[in-house]
Motif scaffolding. Structure first.
Motif, PDB file in Angstrom:
ATOM      1  N   GLN A  82       0.659  -1.336  -0.012  1.00  0.00           N
ATOM      2  CA  GLN A  82       0.025  -0.015   0.182  1.00  0.00           C
ATOM      3  C   GLN A  82       0.805   1.247  -0.092  1.00  0.00           C
ATOM      4  O   GLN A  82       0.590   2.198  -0.508  1.00  0.00           O
ATOM      5  N   ALA A 119      -9.340  -6.799   2.431  1.00  0.00           N
ATOM      6  CA  ALA A 119      -8.541  -5.599   2.321  1.00  0.00           C
ATOM      7  C   ALA A 119      -7.964  -5.197   1.106  1.00  0.00           C
ATOM      8  O   ALA A 119      -7.775  -3.994   0.354  1.00  0.00           O
ATOM      9  N   ASP A 165     -10.639  -4.212  -1.638  1.00  0.00           N
ATOM     10  CA  ASP A 165     -11.081  -2.924  -1.419  1.00  0.00           C
ATOM     11  C   ASP A 165     -10.019  -1.716  -1.557  1.00  0.00           C
ATOM     12  O   ASP A 165     -10.530  -0.658  -1.836  1.00  0.00           O
ATOM     13  N   ASP A 166      -8.926  -2.182  -1.849  1.00  0.00           N
ATOM     14  CA  ASP A 166      -7.872  -1.180  -1.960  1.00  0.00           C
ATOM     15  C   ASP A 166      -8.014  -0.823  -3.667  1.00  0.00           C
ATOM     16  O   ASP A 166      -7.791  -1.723  -4.425  1.00  0.00           O
ATOM     17  N   ASN A 206      -5.772   0.716  -5.470  1.00  0.00           N
ATOM     18  CA  ASN A 206      -4.742   0.703  -6.149  1.00  0.00           C
ATOM     19  C   ASN A 206      -3.941  -0.930  -6.321  1.00  0.00           C
ATOM     20  O   ASN A 206      -3.199  -1.020  -6.953  1.00  0.00           O
TER      21      ASN A 206
END
Lengths: 501, 302
Positions: free
Chosen positions: A227, A245, A248-249, A251
């Motif tokens: 991240q 997680a 949902d990110d 990038n």
């Protein structure tokens, strides 16, 4: 004002650290453990192989859609009896030191691989390699073997320069020279490996100029390194706990592929309570696979009924296992001589991908009067007790394949020649009909015949309840969104050469 | 130190012998046929009796050869040389931060006992002792790397990489130092000679730094020494979180890989370093504690 200048200085000082791989055309990937060696013939570790695929080439390559295509050879042929293979060596391929690859290098590499105990998974079927002429190499096999090309894709059969390897066989593991798209530049022991694109690569220089492998043991910090832009690609948690997680990110991208293994309940069929087939069948009928998958891996798996890893082309489609039937299971337990139930012990490796399903199974078996104790242990101890010495009643384990062929997940585990420490027939299976099917399937080059034999193998596994295939999970990869060419591979093989920004 | 090293090597050798798992099997992988494992065992000399192997190890070690790692085939000494700098840097910076922040805060707390500063520093000390370092480390990565993008999350290439691991390591040490400095200072401040010093009109700064601190520092120096030698043994969890390879990870990798030569060498090295640090602390006593100094002088006079 002073404060402001100070703050500005601080920011300027730290900014370069936040730049991702895209800016300098590099790709950083995560490994969970350190590189043991760069010698392709002295390791059995997947983590080592992944780096070897960047530094070395083998005779064959795997395309993103899973096909095997010639790499360091241009053409090959197999003799009608399936015992001899002829390879035409690709011309003008250069090693990192500038030398041109010759037939002698290929012969030397294959013979070194054959002689090494580390590579036996891929080379045990090979007898020897010899030079026919300046551009042809002959490989002789011990018996016909259909999955041979898959073995020649493996990094364990990488081609190395004879002169360099012979000069210092022990030092090669630290100073590797290959023909691959990347050259080893720098190793920070246990921490990172830096590789640079090889300008004279025979397929053209790689698009990504620098490839960095970082050792990050902690899953959380690996994800945060992704991240923050320090890392571009990683293999997420095996228990899929960080899946959401990553999805949902915005990038990051989460890639999935089927896993090259089947998780299963395996019995000691030679000794102990489960030498009785009725008891094994009772267990097979008492397992609710859907519930097991939900409890053990958050539903991130497919139930399997066939005794062969579903990924193998030989796995029978639509194969049905024994039906779930608690009443029948109870009756079988009673019939086997345990009307009041019995106590057994399940020995498993103490990692969540084995202990979690074990706990669910414990609850499910209680329904039919089997009180199963779970004994979780260190990996090394499990291998010693269960796989080598067969000191167990029942276990939960995964049969894995390194080449997508049914031979890899049946022969070593089920053939009687693999009993008593000669192979990994830890379940003590000794059924002449099964041996016959496995032998036939192994040495046949005819796909239809092999499929027929493997169907029979699956039937015997089910009818005898030799083991109970439960589910196959997913191989996953997380990568930053802008990195192109990434995909999840069942064998966890990847070539950075395919990647670009 | 020699008996310690010898005893330690024997204990380690025995532990690796008694724990289950076979180094040859660990190297060749799970599916290697038993015959090949046997062959490799023979090659590695693992089939010789225990004492023969132990004696061979000691004999080679006496000649400066500490063996080659089973896992990597690299001489254990080289591997330690590669890994130790990272451990040393983290340990050094952690202790530095702990000392620079911990001791002054402790002094202030003691001098201004029960003030707001004292209470808040005591509360934060309690907090820092209770926070697990790996959690603090993860929180810092989340803030400084993921949110603010000002520090690198993993690795040890530049000095910036060491800031977070050092702080994560320092937090607990610092809290201990604050509490220790405070309590010993409080003890010393109540002594008669401090009252005398104050009575004869010595400046407050002189009373605190010369009369009190010098006497209060003794146990603190011991604590710093102990925590430094502990940190030098490697900090596995912090190394794992920050993707740094130090002695801690090396030892754990060696244990799981059944790599006895590597494990024994690295533990012996840690023991040696610990021994030297303790020696250094003892020597330091002669400078700060006049009683110890006079003892040495007396013995010298005899």
């Amino acid at each position: 004002m002073r404060k402001f200048v100070f703050a500005l200085m601080l920011v300027l000082l730290f900014v370069p650290a936040a730049l991702a791989g895209k800016a300098d055309n590099s790709v950083s990937v995560r490994n969970v453990s350190d590189q043991k060696t760069f010698d392709p013939y002295r390791t059995t570790d997947l983590v080592d192989w992944q780096t070897h695929y960047q530094i070395f080439d083998s005779l064959f390559w795997e395309t993103p859609d899973g096909k095997f295509v010639p790499a360091l050879c241009t053409d090959y042929s197999i003799s009608p009896d399936g015992l001899e293979m002829l390879f035409t060596i690709r011309e003008g391929v250069k090693f990192h030191n500038g030398d041109v690859m010759t037939a002698d290098d290929v012969v030397f590499s294959l013979n070194t691989a054959i002689a090494s105990p580390f590579t036996s998974k891929f080379t045990s079927v090979m007898k020897e390699a010899s030079k026919v002429d300046g551009k042809t190499v002959k490989l002789t096999l011990k018996h016909p073997y259909k999955p041979i090309i898959g073995c020649l894709v493996s990094s364990s059969t990488s081609i190395v320069p004879k002169k360099v390897y012979e000069a210092d066989p022990d030092g090669f593991g630290q100073k590797p020279v290959g023909t691959g798209p990347y050259m080893l530049k720098d190793v920070r022991s246990g921490e990172s490996i830096t590789m640079e694109a090889f300008p004279d690569y025979f397929k053209g220089e790689a698009k990504v100029k620098t490839h960095i492998v970082r050792v990050i043991k902690d899953n959380m910090s690996a994800l945060m390194a992704m991240q923050s832009g320090t890392l571009d690609r990683m293999v997420p948690n095996q228990d899929y706990s960080d899946r959401q997680a990553i999805i949902d990110d915005p990038n990051l991208v989460y890639y999935e592929a089927p896993q090259a293994c089947s998780f299963l309940v395996a019995f000691n069929t030679a000794r102990g309570p489960f030498a009785d087939k009725r008891l094994r069948e009772a267990v097979a009928r008492a397992i609710d696979k859907e519930e097991l998958i939900l409890g053990a891996v958050n539903g991130m798996a497919e139930p399997t009924d066939e005794g062969i890893v579903p990924l193998c082309p030989q796995a029978p489609k639509g194969f049905k296992g024994l039906e779930y039937d608690i009443e029948k299971a109870k009756a079988l337990v009673a019939e086997a001589g345990y009307p009041k139930g019995l106590t057994v012990t399940m020995r498993v490796i103490g990692a969540t991908n084995y202990t979690k399903p074990a706990e669910i199974l414990q609850a499910q078996l209680r329904n039919i009067g089997i009180d199963m104790k779970i004994e979780a242990m260190d990996r090394a101890r499990w291998f010693d007790l269960v796989l080598n010495k067969a000191q167990f009643d029942v276990t939960f384990y995964a049969h894995a394949i390194s080449v997508a062929d049914a031979d890899f997940c049946t022969y070593p585990f089920l053939h009687s020649s693999q009993l008593n420490g000669k192979g990994t027939n830890y379940m003590g299976v000794n059924i002449p009909e099964l041996d016959e099917c496995l032998d036939k399937a192994r040495s046949s080059l005819d796909d239809a015949e092999r499929n027929k034999e493997y169907l029979r193998v699956c039937e015997i596994i089910r009818d005898e309840s030799l083991y109970i295939p439960c589910y196959t999970g997913k191989r996953t990869v997380a990568a930053v969104k802008d990195l192109k060419g990434v995909f999840a591979d069942p064998m966890q093989r990847y070539y950075i050469y395919n990647y670009s920004w | 130190m020699v008996p310690v090293i010898l005893g330690l090597s024997f204990i380690l050798f025995s532990i690796m012998e008694l724990t289950p798992g076979d180094p040859a099997r660990a190297m060749l992988g799970e599916y290697a046929p038993q015959e090949e494992v046997e062959q490799l065992r023979e090659q590695m000399g693992l089939n010789d009796p225990f004492f023969v192997r132990y004696w061979r190890y000691v004999w080679n070690a006496l000649h400066g050869d500490f063996g080659v790692s089973y896992r990597t085939n690299i001489p254990t000494v080289t591997e330690i040389k590669n890994r130790f700098p990272a451990t040393l840097k983290i340990a050094f910076f952690a202790v530095l931060i702990a000392v620079i922040l911990g001791i002054p805060v402790g002094i202030i707390s003691a001098v201004k006992q029960y003030s707001a500063i004292d209470i808040s520093s005591m509360v934060s000390a309690l907090l820092f002792t209770s926070i697990p370092p790996f959690w603090l480390g993860l929180l810092m990565i989340l803030l400084f790397s993921v949110k603010l993008h000002i520090l690198p999350a993993v690795g040890s290439e530049t000095w910036k990489h060491f800031i977070m691991p050092a702080i994560a390591m320092a937090a607990a040490q610092m809290a201990t130092l604050v509490r220790m400095t405070r309590s010993t200072m409080l003890e010393v401040i109540r002594q008669d000679y401090i009252r005398t010093a104050k009575a004869k009109g010595a400046a407050p700064a002189r009373v605190i730094f010369i009369h009190s601190l010098q006497n209060a520092l003794l146990p603190v120096v011991t604590a710093v020494g102990i925590s430094f030698s502990n940190l030098l043994g490697g900090a596995l969890i912090i190394e794992n979180v920050f993707g740094i390879s130090g002695l801690g990870t090396l030892m754990v990798e060696s244990v799981t890989g059944k790599d006895s030569p590597m494990l024994i060498s690295s533990v012996l090295f840690a023991a040696l370093v610990g021994g030297f640090v303790n020696l250094g602390v003892d020597l330091l006593y002669t400078f700060i504690d006049p009683r110890v100094k006079s003892q040495y002088l007396k013995r010298g006079a005899k």
